[in-house]
Motif scaffolding. Structure first.
Motif, PDB file in Angstrom:
ATOM      1  N   ALA A   1       0.903  -0.873  -0.038  1.00 17.62           N
ATOM      2  CA  ALA A   1      -0.079   0.076   0.069  1.00 17.62           C
ATOM      3  C   ALA A   1       0.363   1.480   0.573  1.00 17.62           C
ATOM      4  CB  ALA A   1      -0.688   0.061   1.201  1.00 17.62           C
ATOM      5  N   VAL A   2       2.059   1.847   0.579  1.00 17.03           N
ATOM      6  CA  VAL A   2       2.757   2.314   0.817  1.00 17.03           C
ATOM      7  C   VAL A   2       3.850   2.688  -0.563  1.00 17.03           C
ATOM      8  CG1 VAL A   2       4.760   3.197   2.067  1.00 17.03           C
ATOM      9  CG2 VAL A   2       3.181   2.211   3.095  1.00 17.03           C
ATOM     10  N   HIS A   3       3.812   1.758  -1.544  1.00 16.62           N
ATOM     11  CA  HIS A   3       4.466   1.510  -2.405  1.00 16.62           C
ATOM     12  C   HIS A   3       4.059   1.880  -3.506  1.00 16.62           C
ATOM     13  CE1 HIS A   3       7.438   0.604  -5.989  1.00 16.62           C
ATOM     14  NE2 HIS A   3       6.219   0.140  -6.826  1.00 16.62           N
TER      15      HIS A   3
ATOM     16  N   ASP B   1      10.873   8.148   0.911  1.00 15.68           N
ATOM     17  CA  ASP B   1      11.553   8.188   1.762  1.00 15.68           C
ATOM     18  C   ASP B   1      12.738   6.959   2.432  1.00 15.68           C
ATOM     19  OD1 ASP B   1      11.104  10.343   2.783  1.00 15.68           O
ATOM     20  OD2 ASP B   1       9.922   9.973   4.432  1.00 15.68           O
ATOM     21  N   ALA B   2      13.615   6.437   2.413  1.00 18.07           N
ATOM     22  CA  ALA B   2      14.183   5.482   3.470  1.00 18.07           C
ATOM     23  C   ALA B   2      13.189   4.740   4.323  1.00 18.07           C
ATOM     24  CB  ALA B   2      16.066   6.148   3.871  1.00 18.07           C
ATOM     25  N   LEU B   3      13.588   3.310   4.441  1.00 18.63           N
ATOM     26  CA  LEU B   3      13.146   2.526   4.801  1.00 18.63           C
ATOM     27  C   LEU B   3      13.899   2.780   6.391  1.00 18.63           C
ATOM     28  CD1 LEU B   3      10.663   0.187   6.389  1.00 18.63           C
ATOM     29  CD2 LEU B   3      12.789  -1.267   5.098  1.00 18.63           C
ATOM     30  N   LEU B   4      15.278   2.317   6.438  1.00 14.88           N
ATOM     31  CA  LEU B   4      16.563   2.614   7.414  1.00 14.88           C
ATOM     32  C   LEU B   4      16.964   3.767   7.341  1.00 14.88           C
ATOM     33  CD1 LEU B   4      17.361  -1.077   7.915  1.00 14.88           C
ATOM     34  CD2 LEU B   4      15.308   0.017   8.891  1.00 14.88           C
ATOM     35  N   PRO B   5      16.790   4.266   8.765  1.00 10.03           N
ATOM     36  CA  PRO B   5      18.182   5.916   8.521  1.00 10.03           C
ATOM     37  C   PRO B   5      19.343   5.337   8.098  1.00 10.03           C
ATOM     38  CG  PRO B   5      17.897   5.242  10.737  1.00 10.03           C
ATOM     39  CD  PRO B   5      16.959   4.239   9.737  1.00 10.03           C
ATOM     40  N   GLY B   6      20.355   6.709   7.826  1.00  7.23           N
ATOM     41  CA  GLY B   6      21.777   5.856   6.580  1.00  7.23           C
ATOM     42  C   GLY B   6      22.403   4.993   5.775  1.00  7.23           C
ATOM     43  N   THR B   7      22.828   5.327   4.922  1.00 11.00           N
ATOM     44  CA  THR B   7      22.863   4.886   3.514  1.00 11.00           C
ATOM     45  C   THR B   7      23.911   3.598   3.258  1.00 11.00           C
ATOM     46  OG1 THR B   7      24.119   6.801   2.840  1.00 11.00           O
ATOM     47  CG2 THR B   7      22.260   6.253   2.790  1.00 11.00           C
ATOM     48  N   ALA B   8      24.737   3.804   4.927  1.00 12.29           N
ATOM     49  CA  ALA B   8      26.324   3.026   4.450  1.00 12.29           C
ATOM     50  C   ALA B   8      26.061   1.251   4.856  1.00 12.29           C
ATOM     51  CB  ALA B   8      27.119   2.961   5.809  1.00 12.29           C
ATOM     52  N   LEU B   9      26.781   0.691   3.677  1.00 13.19           N
ATOM     53  CA  LEU B   9      26.656  -0.923   3.419  1.00 13.19           C
ATOM     54  C   LEU B   9      27.463  -1.088   4.914  1.00 13.19           C
ATOM     55  CD1 LEU B   9      26.407  -1.846  -0.006  1.00 13.19           C
ATOM     56  CD2 LEU B   9      24.890  -1.590   1.771  1.00 13.19           C
ATOM     57  N   PRO B  10      26.803  -2.071   5.416  1.00 11.37           N
ATOM     58  CA  PRO B  10      27.746  -3.001   6.305  1.00 11.37           C
ATOM     59  C   PRO B  10      28.267  -3.993   6.013  1.00 11.37           C
ATOM     60  CG  PRO B  10      25.284  -4.122   5.912  1.00 11.37           C
ATOM     61  CD  PRO B  10      25.720  -2.966   5.473  1.00 11.37           C
ATOM     62  N   GLN B  11      29.341  -3.651   6.565  1.00 14.44           N
ATOM     63  CA  GLN B  11      30.941  -4.659   6.506  1.00 14.44           C
ATOM     64  C   GLN B  11      30.663  -6.156   5.915  1.00 14.44           C
ATOM     65  OE1 GLN B  11      32.759  -5.391   9.254  1.00 14.44           O
ATOM     66  NE2 GLN B  11      33.611  -3.086  10.026  1.00 14.44           N
ATOM     67  N   THR B  12      31.228  -7.127   4.538  1.00 11.07           N
ATOM     68  CA  THR B  12      30.778  -7.936   4.100  1.00 11.07           C
ATOM     69  C   THR B  12      30.662  -8.963   4.928  1.00 11.07           C
ATOM     70  OG1 THR B  12      32.312  -6.415   2.448  1.00 11.07           O
ATOM     71  CG2 THR B  12      32.045  -9.004   2.071  1.00 11.07           C
ATOM     72  N   TRP B  13      31.025  -9.450   5.718  1.00  6.44           N
ATOM     73  CA  TRP B  13      31.269 -10.355   6.769  1.00  6.44           C
ATOM     74  C   TRP B  13      30.110 -10.354   6.966  1.00  6.44           C
ATOM     75  CZ3 TRP B  13      30.655 -10.230  12.458  1.00  6.44           C
ATOM     76  CH2 TRP B  13      30.112  -9.290  12.325  1.00  6.44           C
ATOM     77  N   VAL B  14      28.947  -9.647   7.652  1.00 12.06           N
ATOM     78  CA  VAL B  14      28.098  -8.687   8.242  1.00 12.06           C
ATOM     79  C   VAL B  14      26.678  -9.966   7.108  1.00 12.06           C
ATOM     80  CG1 VAL B  14      26.328  -7.834   9.110  1.00 12.06           C
ATOM     81  CG2 VAL B  14      28.468  -7.457   9.636  1.00 12.06           C
ATOM     82  N   LEU B  15      26.819  -9.395   6.057  1.00  9.51           N
ATOM     83  CA  LEU B  15      26.174  -9.687   4.624  1.00  9.51           C
ATOM     84  C   LEU B  15      25.907 -11.397   4.041  1.00  9.51           C
ATOM     85  CD1 LEU B  15      26.833  -6.787   1.888  1.00  9.51           C
ATOM     86  CD2 LEU B  15      24.726  -6.913   4.012  1.00  9.51           C
ATOM     87  N   TRP B  16      27.710 -11.941   4.452  1.00  6.93           N
ATOM     88  CA  TRP B  16      27.849 -13.739   5.029  1.00  6.93           C
ATOM     89  C   TRP B  16      27.058 -14.043   6.014  1.00  6.93           C
ATOM     90  CZ3 TRP B  16      28.440 -15.707   0.583  1.00  6.93           C
ATOM     91  CH2 TRP B  16      29.135 -14.933  -0.446  1.00  6.93           C
ATOM     92  N   VAL B  17      27.288 -13.320   6.700  1.00  7.54           N
ATOM     93  CA  VAL B  17      26.261 -14.302   8.417  1.00  7.54           C
ATOM     94  C   VAL B  17      25.071 -13.729   7.884  1.00  7.54           C
ATOM     95  CG1 VAL B  17      26.094 -13.695  10.626  1.00  7.54           C
ATOM     96  CG2 VAL B  17      28.216 -14.117   9.900  1.00  7.54           C
ATOM     97  N   ILE B  18      24.656 -13.189   7.735  1.00 10.04           N
ATOM     98  CA  ILE B  18      23.152 -13.002   7.561  1.00 10.04           C
ATOM     99  C   ILE B  18      22.164 -13.523   6.620  1.00 10.04           C
ATOM    100  CG2 ILE B  18      21.679 -11.221   6.537  1.00 10.04           C
ATOM    101  CD1 ILE B  18      22.475  -9.596   7.650  1.00 10.04           C
TER     102      ILE B  18
END
Length: 179
Positions: free
Chosen positions: A22-24, A35-52
């Motif tokens: 509905a928002v989309h 608007d951005a869903l979460l504040p901040g635009t920096a990506l997390p470190q690569t290892w965090v993405l692999w853990v997720i």
């Protein structure tokens, strides 16, 4: 309780998904779809993405395992006897059907599920007896042990047949009429 919580979780996820759609499409005037869903635009470190990603795969596999466990499995086993006269083959469901019908006719019994497991030389019988709330469970068990099981043992030619009985109670007939 398990089904209730799963249903509640499913409902919450469906509502969250419907809200996002509905928002989309701009159906919610209070929310700006740019608007951005979460504040901040920096990506997390690569290892965090692999853990997720690894955690998501593990959770998905656990969900698939749970989903396959919900599928009822009725393995139809058959027993085979061979002698000089020929071969006899019978499914375990066919062997227990008359016994289950007999026990269902006992006073206070609503339904019986019987399953034979193991080889015909050392079988095991599992019974789930659904009884009315006012049924005499001791009397039912006594009749199973004294009347039903000896006949089944004789019919199958298995004197060592062991049985486990699980009783599941339902409201009595009088309780059902009151409601």
């Amino acid at each position: 309780m398990n089904r209730f919580l799963l249903g509640l979780l499913g409902l919450v996820l469906m509502l969250a998904g419907a809200f996002a759609v509905a928002v989309h499409y701009g159906f919610v005037p209070q929310a700006d779809r740019s608007d951005a869903l979460l504040p901040g635009t920096a990506l997390p470190q690569t290892w965090v993405l692999w853990v997720i990603a690894a955690a998501a795969v593990v959770i998905a596999l656990l969900c698939l395992r749970w989903l396959t466990a919900q599928i009822p499995r009725r393995k139809v086993a058959s027993w085979r006897w061979a002698d000089e006269a020929g071969t006899t083959r019978i499914t375990t469901a066919t062997a227990t059907a008359p016994f289950a019908e007999e026990v269902t006719a006992y006073p206070g019994v609503r339904k019986v599920e019987a399953s034979l497991t193991g080889p015909h030389t050392a079988p095991s019988l599992a019974l789930v007896v659904r009884a009315h709330g006012d049924a005499d469970l001791r009397g039912i068990r006594r009749r199973i042990d004294d009347e039903g099981l000896p006949r089944l043992r004789e019919a199958l030619g298995t004197p060592g047949l062991h049985a486990t009985v699980e009783f599941r109670m339902s409201p009595s007939k009088a309780d059902a009429r009151v409601r």
